[in-house]
Design a protein around this motif. Structure first.
Motif, PDB file in Angstrom:
ATOM      1  N   SER A  92       0.682  -1.211  -0.017  1.00 14.06           N
ATOM      2  CA  SER A  92       0.055  -0.009   0.017  1.00 14.06           C
ATOM      3  C   SER A  92       0.798   1.314   0.140  1.00 14.06           C
ATOM      4  O   SER A  92       1.700   1.347   0.741  1.00 14.06           O
ATOM      5  N   GLY A  93       0.393   2.402  -0.767  1.00 14.94           N
ATOM      6  CA  GLY A  93       1.167   3.268  -0.851  1.00 14.94           C
ATOM      7  C   GLY A  93       0.367   4.549  -1.640  1.00 14.94           C
ATOM      8  O   GLY A  93      -0.394   4.146  -2.734  1.00 14.94           O
TER       9      GLY A  93
ATOM     10  N   ALA B 127       3.303   1.718  -4.280  1.00 15.01           N
ATOM     11  CA  ALA B 127       2.544   0.243  -4.177  1.00 15.01           C
ATOM     12  C   ALA B 127       3.309  -0.785  -5.640  1.00 15.01           C
ATOM     13  O   ALA B 127       3.442  -1.872  -5.369  1.00 15.01           O
ATOM     14  N   ARG B 128       3.288   0.099  -6.648  1.00 14.37           N
ATOM     15  CA  ARG B 128       3.857  -0.823  -7.916  1.00 14.37           C
ATOM     16  C   ARG B 128       5.091  -0.904  -7.852  1.00 14.37           C
ATOM     17  O   ARG B 128       5.505  -2.085  -8.330  1.00 14.37           O
TER      18      ARG B 128
ATOM     19  N   ASP C  27      -0.077 -13.727  -5.660  1.00  8.04           N
ATOM     20  CA  ASP C  27      -0.248 -13.619  -4.079  1.00  8.04           C
ATOM     21  C   ASP C  27       0.053 -11.975  -3.609  1.00  8.04           C
ATOM     22  O   ASP C  27       0.312 -11.908  -2.529  1.00  8.04           O
ATOM     23  N   ILE C  28       0.168 -11.150  -4.670  1.00 11.82           N
ATOM     24  CA  ILE C  28       0.373  -9.890  -4.325  1.00 11.82           C
ATOM     25  C   ILE C  28      -0.926  -8.925  -4.546  1.00 11.82           C
ATOM     26  O   ILE C  28      -1.574  -9.013  -5.547  1.00 11.82           O
ATOM     27  N   VAL C  29      -1.124  -8.319  -3.807  1.00 11.92           N
ATOM     28  CA  VAL C  29      -2.281  -7.214  -4.003  1.00 11.92           C
ATOM     29  C   VAL C  29      -1.709  -5.801  -3.848  1.00 11.92           C
ATOM     30  O   VAL C  29      -1.009  -5.359  -2.826  1.00 11.92           O
ATOM     31  N   VAL C  30      -1.967  -4.998  -4.677  1.00 12.75           N
ATOM     32  CA  VAL C  30      -1.639  -3.463  -4.715  1.00 12.75           C
ATOM     33  C   VAL C  30      -2.682  -2.706  -4.531  1.00 12.75           C
ATOM     34  O   VAL C  30      -3.782  -2.612  -5.039  1.00 12.75           O
ATOM     35  N   ASP C  31      -2.495  -1.792  -3.445  1.00 12.52           N
ATOM     36  CA  ASP C  31      -3.406  -0.442  -3.055  1.00 12.52           C
ATOM     37  C   ASP C  31      -2.664   0.745  -3.332  1.00 12.52           C
ATOM     38  O   ASP C  31      -1.723   1.073  -2.751  1.00 12.52           O
ATOM     39  N   ASN C  32      -3.181   1.337  -4.396  1.00 11.86           N
ATOM     40  CA  ASN C  32      -2.482   2.654  -4.768  1.00 11.86           C
ATOM     41  C   ASN C  32      -3.088   3.812  -4.385  1.00 11.86           C
ATOM     42  O   ASN C  32      -2.748   4.843  -4.422  1.00 11.86           O
ATOM     43  N   ALA C  33      -4.130   3.527  -3.271  1.00 14.58           N
ATOM     44  CA  ALA C  33      -4.939   4.673  -2.693  1.00 14.58           C
ATOM     45  C   ALA C  33      -4.582   4.540  -1.157  1.00 14.58           C
ATOM     46  O   ALA C  33      -5.407   5.236  -0.442  1.00 14.58           O
TER      47      ALA C  33
END
Length: 224
Positions: free
Chosen positions: A98-99, A110-111, A126-132
């Motif tokens: 997250s970022g 996050a990317r 197995d990776i989830v990305v939170d750009n917010a």
């Protein structure tokens, strides 16, 4: 003579008022810190002893500084390495990164974190990305919305653990902290001052009922 005395009296009263405000501000900050520090009892486990860290459904890696040319700060690298250790040890099955947006690098933090994890061998599935996840509270509120009652291990440094757990508790998130202190960190007095007052913001955010800037519906996670 009378004018001088009047000016002197006004100045003394002004200084006394400023001093009183400063004492109240520091006193309130101490109160908030003691209140927030109590959340440390929810569980902080040193990553240097992976075996002692309880299992969870997923790990959360809150953002930290990423410098120009994607150079990770020590705090950021240690958080990522901690999550990867937990994943490799079978303590978690998913890693949430997250970022917010990095103006320095012109892309989402996050990317960049995902690319680091992929280089270390974590499968993209197995990776989830939170750009917010602009701040810790946003990250935790959005995690609660997406993962529900699943348990999280939050990867952050020990000095941030109590505040993080306090915010997680307020978000209704079942969690413990994996203390991501792997490297030595240079002493920065500005960081110490910031962290002294950070619990005040956390306390006010919780008491005022702060909500995530954007829900998952408004800004979905990236999954592959």
């Amino acid at each position: 003579m009378r004018r001088r005395r009047r000016k002197g009296g006004i100045l003394r009263r002004a200084l006394a008022a400023v001093a009183a405000v400063a004492v109240l501000a520091v006193g309130f900050a101490v109160f908030c810190r003691l209140h927030v520090d109590a959340a440390r009892a929810d569980g902080v486990y040193p990553i240097t002893d992976v075996a002692s860290v309880p299992s969870a459904d997923y790990a959360i890696v809150p953002g930290a500084a990423i410098y120009e040319n994607r150079v990770m700060s020590r705090h950021m690298q240690d958080r990522l390495d901690t999550a990867i250790r937990l994943y490799e040890a079978g303590k978690v099955r998913t890693i949430l990164l997250s970022g917010g947006f990095s103006a320095v690098n012109g892309e989402y933090e996050a990317r960049m974190m995902r690319d680091y994890a992929l280089q270390k061998g974590v499968p993209v599935k197995d990776i989830v990305v939170d750009n917010a996840g602009a701040d810790t509270l946003d990250t935790l509120l959005r995690a609660k919305e997406y993962f529900g009652d699943k348990k999280a291990l939050i990867c952050t440094q020990y000095m941030f653990a109590a505040r993080t757990l306090y915010l997680a508790r307020a978000a209704g998130l079942k969690s413990s902290v994996a203390a991501a202190d792997i490297q030595e960190y240079a002493w920065n007095p500005l960081n110490d001052v910031r962290e002294f007052f950070a619990p005040t913001k956390a306390f006010l955010d919780v008491q005022l009922g702060a909500k995530a800037a954007q829900t998952i519906g408004q800004f979905p996670y990236e999954t592959r």
